[in-house]
Design a protein around this motif. Structure first.
Motif, PDB file in Angstrom:
ATOM      1  N   SER A 154       9.742   4.580  12.377  1.00 21.95           N
ATOM      2  CA  SER A 154       9.520   3.594  13.417  1.00 21.95           C
ATOM      3  C   SER A 154       9.577   2.177  12.850  1.00 21.95           C
ATOM      4  N   LYS A 155       9.850   1.236  13.747  1.00 25.15           N
ATOM      5  CA  LYS A 155       9.884  -0.165  13.331  1.00 25.15           C
ATOM      6  C   LYS A 155       8.500  -0.619  12.877  1.00 25.15           C
ATOM      7  N   GLN A 156       7.453  -0.106  13.535  1.00 30.22           N
ATOM      8  CA  GLN A 156       6.086  -0.475  13.161  1.00 30.22           C
ATOM      9  C   GLN A 156       5.764   0.004  11.744  1.00 30.22           C
ATOM     10  N   LYS A 157       6.166   1.229  11.411  1.00 27.56           N
ATOM     11  CA  LYS A 157       5.928   1.773  10.069  1.00 27.56           C
ATOM     12  C   LYS A 157       6.693   0.952   9.032  1.00 27.56           C
ATOM     13  N   THR A 158       7.932   0.621   9.335  1.00 30.06           N
ATOM     14  CA  THR A 158       8.733  -0.175   8.416  1.00 30.06           C
ATOM     15  C   THR A 158       8.107  -1.551   8.201  1.00 30.06           C
ATOM     16  N   LEU A 159       7.640  -2.179   9.280  1.00 28.42           N
ATOM     17  CA  LEU A 159       6.999  -3.488   9.161  1.00 28.42           C
ATOM     18  C   LEU A 159       5.710  -3.391   8.342  1.00 28.42           C
ATOM     19  N   THR A 160       4.923  -2.354   8.586  1.00 29.91           N
ATOM     20  CA  THR A 160       3.688  -2.150   7.822  1.00 29.91           C
ATOM     21  C   THR A 160       4.005  -1.956   6.345  1.00 29.91           C
ATOM     22  N   ASP A 161       5.014  -1.140   6.055  1.00 27.00           N
ATOM     23  CA  ASP A 161       5.426  -0.921   4.666  1.00 27.00           C
ATOM     24  C   ASP A 161       5.912  -2.221   4.026  1.00 27.00           C
ATOM     25  N   LEU A 162       6.668  -3.020   4.772  1.00 23.06           N
ATOM     26  CA  LEU A 162       7.165  -4.285   4.241  1.00 23.06           C
ATOM     27  C   LEU A 162       6.011  -5.232   3.916  1.00 23.06           C
ATOM     28  N   ILE A 163       5.025  -5.286   4.783  1.00 20.83           N
ATOM     29  CA  ILE A 163       3.858  -6.142   4.534  1.00 20.83           C
ATOM     30  C   ILE A 163       3.128  -5.673   3.279  1.00 20.83           C
TER      31      ILE A 163
ATOM     32  N   SER B  23       4.277  -2.002 -10.429  1.00 20.40           N
ATOM     33  CA  SER B  23       5.131  -1.962  -9.240  1.00 20.40           C
ATOM     34  C   SER B  23       5.494  -0.525  -8.876  1.00 20.40           C
ATOM     35  N   TYR B  24       5.855   0.264  -9.867  1.00 22.28           N
ATOM     36  CA  TYR B  24       6.185   1.663  -9.599  1.00 22.28           C
ATOM     37  C   TYR B  24       4.984   2.379  -8.993  1.00 22.28           C
ATOM     38  N   TRP B  25       3.832   2.257  -9.637  1.00 20.21           N
ATOM     39  CA  TRP B  25       2.633   2.936  -9.146  1.00 20.21           C
ATOM     40  C   TRP B  25       2.266   2.462  -7.742  1.00 20.21           C
ATOM     41  N   PHE B  26       2.204   1.151  -7.533  1.00 19.72           N
ATOM     42  CA  PHE B  26       1.785   0.590  -6.246  1.00 19.72           C
ATOM     43  C   PHE B  26       2.740   1.006  -5.131  1.00 19.72           C
ATOM     44  N   ASN B  27       4.039   0.856  -5.371  1.00 17.65           N
ATOM     45  CA  ASN B  27       5.012   1.176  -4.327  1.00 17.65           C
ATOM     46  C   ASN B  27       5.070   2.665  -4.036  1.00 17.65           C
ATOM     47  N   ALA B  28       4.946   3.486  -5.076  1.00 14.47           N
ATOM     48  CA  ALA B  28       4.984   4.937  -4.849  1.00 14.47           C
ATOM     49  C   ALA B  28       3.729   5.417  -4.132  1.00 14.47           C
ATOM     50  N   THR B  29       2.568   4.973  -4.577  1.00 16.87           N
ATOM     51  CA  THR B  29       1.330   5.528  -4.027  1.00 16.87           C
ATOM     52  C   THR B  29       0.813   4.799  -2.791  1.00 16.87           C
ATOM     53  N   ILE B  30       0.940   3.498  -2.727  1.00 12.17           N
ATOM     54  CA  ILE B  30       0.341   2.731  -1.633  1.00 12.17           C
ATOM     55  C   ILE B  30       1.361   2.415  -0.538  1.00 12.17           C
ATOM     56  N   VAL B  31       2.519   1.925  -0.916  1.00 10.53           N
ATOM     57  CA  VAL B  31       3.478   1.472   0.096  1.00 10.53           C
ATOM     58  C   VAL B  31       4.210   2.649   0.736  1.00 10.53           C
ATOM     59  N   PHE B  32       4.873   3.468  -0.062  1.00  8.75           N
ATOM     60  CA  PHE B  32       5.742   4.510   0.485  1.00  8.75           C
ATOM     61  C   PHE B  32       5.160   5.911   0.413  1.00  8.75           C
ATOM     62  N   ARG B  33       4.029   6.065  -0.253  1.00  5.38           N
ATOM     63  CA  ARG B  33       3.321   7.345  -0.349  1.00  5.38           C
ATOM     64  C   ARG B  33       4.247   8.490  -0.775  1.00  5.38           C
ATOM     65  N   THR B  34       4.872   8.268  -1.925  1.00  3.81           N
ATOM     66  CA  THR B  34       5.753   9.284  -2.502  1.00  3.81           C
ATOM     67  C   THR B  34       5.126   9.786  -3.799  1.00  3.81           C
ATOM     68  N   PRO B  35       5.482  10.979  -4.219  1.00  3.60           N
ATOM     69  CA  PRO B  35       4.914  11.500  -5.468  1.00  3.60           C
ATOM     70  C   PRO B  35       5.323  10.658  -6.678  1.00  3.60           C
ATOM     71  N   VAL B  36       4.400  10.480  -7.585  1.00  4.96           N
ATOM     72  CA  VAL B  36       4.670   9.806  -8.847  1.00  4.96           C
ATOM     73  C   VAL B  36       5.181  10.860  -9.828  1.00  4.96           C
ATOM     74  N   SER B  37       6.266  10.528 -10.531  1.00  2.34           N
ATOM     75  CA  SER B  37       6.826  11.476 -11.497  1.00  2.34           C
ATOM     76  C   SER B  37       7.335  10.721 -12.712  1.00  2.34           C
ATOM     77  N   TRP B  38       7.456  11.429 -13.821  1.00  2.00           N
ATOM     78  CA  TRP B  38       8.016  10.805 -15.022  1.00  2.00           C
ATOM     79  C   TRP B  38       9.469  10.416 -14.797  1.00  2.00           C
ATOM     80  N   LYS B  39      10.212  11.261 -14.101  1.00  2.00           N
ATOM     81  CA  LYS B  39      11.615  10.955 -13.810  1.00  2.00           C
ATOM     82  C   LYS B  39      11.714   9.644 -13.030  1.00  2.00           C
TER      83      LYS B  39
END
Length: 125
Positions: A2-11, A52-68
């Protein structure tokens, strides 16, 4: 998505970038008191990439953190740098934007591009 989710992620992305910038500058200034400035800068810059990697993966986009993902994430910074360098040159040399102002314009232009690249990258690793 959604546009709202994208805007929230951008903020959240912009807030994280602000935190990262403030932290890395503070770290640089602190380290350069006891280390050569180039070493201090390299350590602060590397720490900024890790944050940046940690913050964006865990807080912004909520994706798994991996060594790769962690070891490949600096590619986003490389792409951002290359785009920024080209834009800076165009703004200063072609559009005659003052050198002191042009980097700020570059940041405004590259935030959305970096956001999209980061989101794409983190969802693929």
């Amino acid at each position: 998505m959604s546009k709202q989710k994208t805007l929230t992620d951008l903020i959240k992305f912009v807030i994280g970038g602000g935190i990262n910038t403030a932290f890395t500058f503070a770290l640089y200034y602190g380290l350069q008191i006891v280390l050569p400035y180039q070493v201090a800068y390299a350590l602060a810059f590397a720490t900024g990439i890790v944050f940046s990697y940690w913050f964006n993966a865990t807080i912004v986009f909520r994706t798994p953190v991996s060594w790769k993902g962690f070891f490949a994430f600096p590619l986003v910074y490389l792409a951002q740098y290359l785009l920024s360098a080209v834009l800076l040159s165009v703004f200063v040399e072609r559009l005659e934007i003052p050198q002191g102002v042009a980097p700020l314009v570059v940041i405004v232009v590259t935030i959305p591009v970096t956001f999209v690249l980061t989101r794409w990258f983190l969802r693929r690793t």
